[in-house]
Design an enzyme around this catalytic site. Structure first.
Site, PDB file in Angstrom:
ATOM      1  N   ARG A 156     -25.891  -1.161   6.446  1.00 57.83           N
ATOM      2  CA  ARG A 156     -25.732  -2.589   6.202  1.00 57.83           C
ATOM      3  C   ARG A 156     -26.268  -3.431   7.359  1.00 57.83           C
ATOM      4  NH1 ARG A 156     -20.479  -4.583   3.136  1.00 57.83           N
ATOM      5  NH2 ARG A 156     -21.560  -3.461   1.522  1.00 57.83           N
ATOM      6  N   GLU A 161     -20.044  -4.704   9.799  1.00 61.93           N
ATOM      7  CA  GLU A 161     -21.009  -3.906  10.553  1.00 61.93           C
ATOM      8  C   GLU A 161     -22.149  -4.767  11.089  1.00 61.93           C
ATOM      9  OE1 GLU A 161     -19.801  -3.102   7.579  1.00 61.93           O
ATOM     10  OE2 GLU A 161     -18.678  -1.248   7.931  1.00 61.93           O
ATOM     11  N   LYS A 221       0.854  -1.190   0.000  1.00 63.27           N
ATOM     12  CA  LYS A 221       0.000   0.000   0.000  1.00 63.27           C
ATOM     13  C   LYS A 221       0.891   1.241   0.000  1.00 63.27           C
ATOM     14  CE  LYS A 221      -4.390   1.360   2.044  1.00 63.27           C
ATOM     15  NZ  LYS A 221      -5.570   0.882   2.762  1.00 63.27           N
TER      16      LYS A 221
END
Ligand SMILES: Cc1ncc(C[n+]2csc(CCOP(=O)(O)OP(=O)(O)O)c2C)c(N)n1
Length: 628
Positions: free
Chosen positions: A395, A367, A282
């Protein structure tokens, strides 16, 4: 800039390049990305990490016929540049500019829209199934990060896909990071795969087979079969993806163009689900981001030389206010537990995590699980505080209803990024939570006007409330206005900021500042000073006060940072209608559509929710009755 990137004007131009040119193209792409994102802000580190991966994919596959579904989509900038959007790239994330996420309306090269995590395999499988039903032959790919692979939806899709003997290629982009460090058992598993030499052996096997089978391109499927079987004998047991029915290839060096191209060439036109595990770094190629990928996941404008952010406010954000108060609450009450779904730093939870590591849980991008997990703890007398962005809580709607509210469990939802969030656009605007939370039985929904009130509400939610409670607060610097208004929080009680009659302005949370300024303008026009109310409780409403207001006022305005339908204002309307009042109620809220990207202030202005807009709309409505 120049050179090679200039040759990329539209989708497919990259395929005309010589393979030897691609390394240089990657360099140019990184520089182009940096030069733009340092002005626009955006998901820098994720995109720096997928330069070679995207170049190799788009060199081998035929877009737009072949479909690439980017998970979350925050890492699709290189894809955008390579598919005809280079010249518009400076408008990324700006009002009316290029979206920071894939958007089919923007380009046919964007196979599927995204913004939320872990959807790519499901969507790609659906696209693949449609292709099969329609008798087409194109490739379908999902590119998903190791962070996004922690979301449950990804496993529902793997479970479904592994059974389909169809062309579906999943690229698992493993950089060991979610926004913060990736967590959980899967991440450990990937780590053990990362550090093995499986692919080296696979690669050797590829070479061996290539020598044995000269027409490799046409016989790809056969070769893969053999490679896989021979490799599996030695190495592949235990790769969880194999158990799901995917052929696993990896780990592959995601910055080695040659390797990537070779593998993509080989898996193209497969007839069964394949997962390619690609290792990337990354932030690759930009030292500050490589060293510190977390803060460079999403950045505002910054100085390329130093990596330092430009124009950052010194005042604490709402998230910081939340985080600080949580430490205090945690110190006083050993039953308080913090939960995040992969958003520890974003929600300001870092200090709490450091202070109480055993009482802080990062459930990863989960979530739904986070909500039911909190419910489980609450059922045993723990007080979980789940800090979650408004749009991501969407969600967990069923979990909030079924696992928390139906059981009336004391779970505290700290809903960050509620309301308009700005540059992330449609997918991230937190403008639905009032609509999807306030009608759930047992749920208390609070909205603070300023930093002090967020702290007071947190204390109230943790120490006084007994059932489910949600506190919603926006993105950005916490308001500090109204320091003189510090009435204690009392159940279903609003706070009157200014007494008045004729007109009442009822306000949700931080919108109070703009509403107050608009009221001041109206008063300057000679209108009798309206009543101004900080509602605090959006559910349940302060019904006593609403009745009192109806006896004094003939015009009511509601102001909120949410869509109109089902929001605060429509609850007020519903109350008056049910109670049989004949009173004019005007809802000032976002219109009932998906709200585009732009800065928060631009969007408040565009939709008439800044000082001038609120004033103008009140003035239009009150007209001659209240004019000078
Ligand atoms: C449902 C949902 N929860 C949280 C987020 C916030 N989010 C955006 S990207 C991200 C991390 C993704 O990690 P990974 O997939 O590994 O991608 P990387 O940026 O590391 O390449 C998170 C948590 C989201 N987009 N969607």
């Amino acid at each position: 800039m120049g050179g090679l990137l200039d040759k990329i004007q539209t989708t497919g131009d990259i395929k005309k390049m010589k393979k030897e040119e691609l390394e240089l193209l990657c360099k140019e792409l990184r520089w182009f990305l940096l030069q733009n994102v340092c002005n626009t802000g955006g998901h820098l580190a994720s995109n720096l990490g997928v330069v070679e991966l995207t170049v190799a994919l788009e060199y081998i596959f035929n877009l737009p016929e072949d479909k690439i579904v980017w998970d979350v989509g925050h890492q699709a900038y290189i894809h955008k540049i390579l598919t005809g959007r280079k010249d518009a790239f400076s408008t990324l994330r700006q009002l009316d500019g290029l979206s920071g996420f894939p958007k089919p309306q923007e380009s046919e090269a964007d196979a599927f829209a995204a913004g939320h995590s872990s959807t790519s395999i499901s969507a790609a499988l659906g696209i693949a199934k449609a292709r099969d039903l329609q008798g087409k032959k194109n490739n379908v790919l999902a590119v998903i990060g190791d962070g996004s692979m922690t979301g449950g939806l990804a496993y529902e899709a793997l479970n479904n896909a592994g059974r389909e003997k169809t062309n579906l290629i999943v690229i698992l982009n493993d950089n060991q990071m979610s926004i913060d460090h990736n967590v959980g058992a899967l991440s450990k598993h990937l780590n053990s795969l990362r550090t093995s030499n499986r692919y080296r052996t696979l690669k050797d096997n590829f070479k061996q087979f290539r020598d044995q089978v000269p027409l490799l391109g046409k016989a790809t499927y056969l070769v893969l079969e053999k490679v896989r079987d021979s490799a599996k004998l030695l190495f592949l047991e235990g790769a969880v993806f194999e158990e799901f029915g995917f052929k696993y290839i990896g780990p592959v060096d995601g910055h080695n163009l040659e390797e990537l191209i070779e593998i993509f060439q080989n898996v193209k036109d497969t007839r069964e689900p394949i997962l390619i595990h690609v290792k990337t770094t990354k932030g690759k190629g930009y030292l500050p981001a490589e060293k510190n990928p977390g803060p460079f996941h999403g950045v505002g404008p910054f100085d390329i030389k130093t990596g330092k952010g430009l124009g950052k406010s010194d005042s604490p954000s709402w998230s910081a206010v939340f985080g600080k108060k949580m430490v205090e609450l945690g110190e006083k009450n050993p039953n308080v537990v913090g939960i995040t779904a992969a958003m520890c730093s974003g929600t300001g939870f870092e200090a709490f995590q450091a202070a109480f590591p055993e009482r802080f849980i990062d459930v990863a991008i989960a979530e739904q699980h986070g909500t039911t997990f909190a419910a489980g703890m609450a059922s045993q007398g723990i007080v979980p505080v789940f800090a979650v962005y408004s749009s991501f809580l969407q969600r967990a709607y069923d979990q909030v209803i079924h696992d928390v509210c139906m059981e009336n469990l004391h779970v505290v939802f700290a809903i960050d990024r509620a309301g308009i969030v700005g540059a992330d656009g449609e997918t991230h605007q937190g403008v639905f939570d009032l609509s999807f939370l306030t009608h759930i039985p047992n749920m208390t929904v609070l909205s603070p006007k300023n930093a002090w009130e967020l702290e007071a509400m947190l204390e109230y939610a943790v120490n006084v409330c007994e059932g489910p409670v949600a506190i919603r607060y926006p993105r950005g610097t916490a308001d500090t206005d109204f320091p003189e208004h510090k009435q204690p929080i009392q159940f279903a009680k609003a706070e009157v900021i200014q007494k008045g009659k004729g007109i009442a302005v009822l306000v949700e949370g931080h919108m109070l500042q703009a509403a107050k300024q608009a009221v001041a303008l109206l008063t300057e026009d000679g209108v009798e000073p309206p009543m101004l109310v900080n509602m605090r409780f959006i559910s349940p409403l302060d019904e006593e006060l609403l009745k009192e207001i109806a006896s004094k006022c003939s015009q009511i305005f509601t102001v909120e940072d949410n869509l109109r339908k089902g929001g605060f204002g429509s609850k007020v309307l519903e109350f008056y209608s049910d109670a049989g009042y004949q009173i004019s109620v005007t809802n000032l809220a976002f219109p009932d559509r998906f709200i585009e990207q732009g800065s928060q202030s631009q969007l408040f202005a565009r939709y008439g929710l800044d000082r001038e807009g609120i004033y103008r709309r009140m003035k239009e409505k009150t007209g001659d009755n209240y004019g000078r």
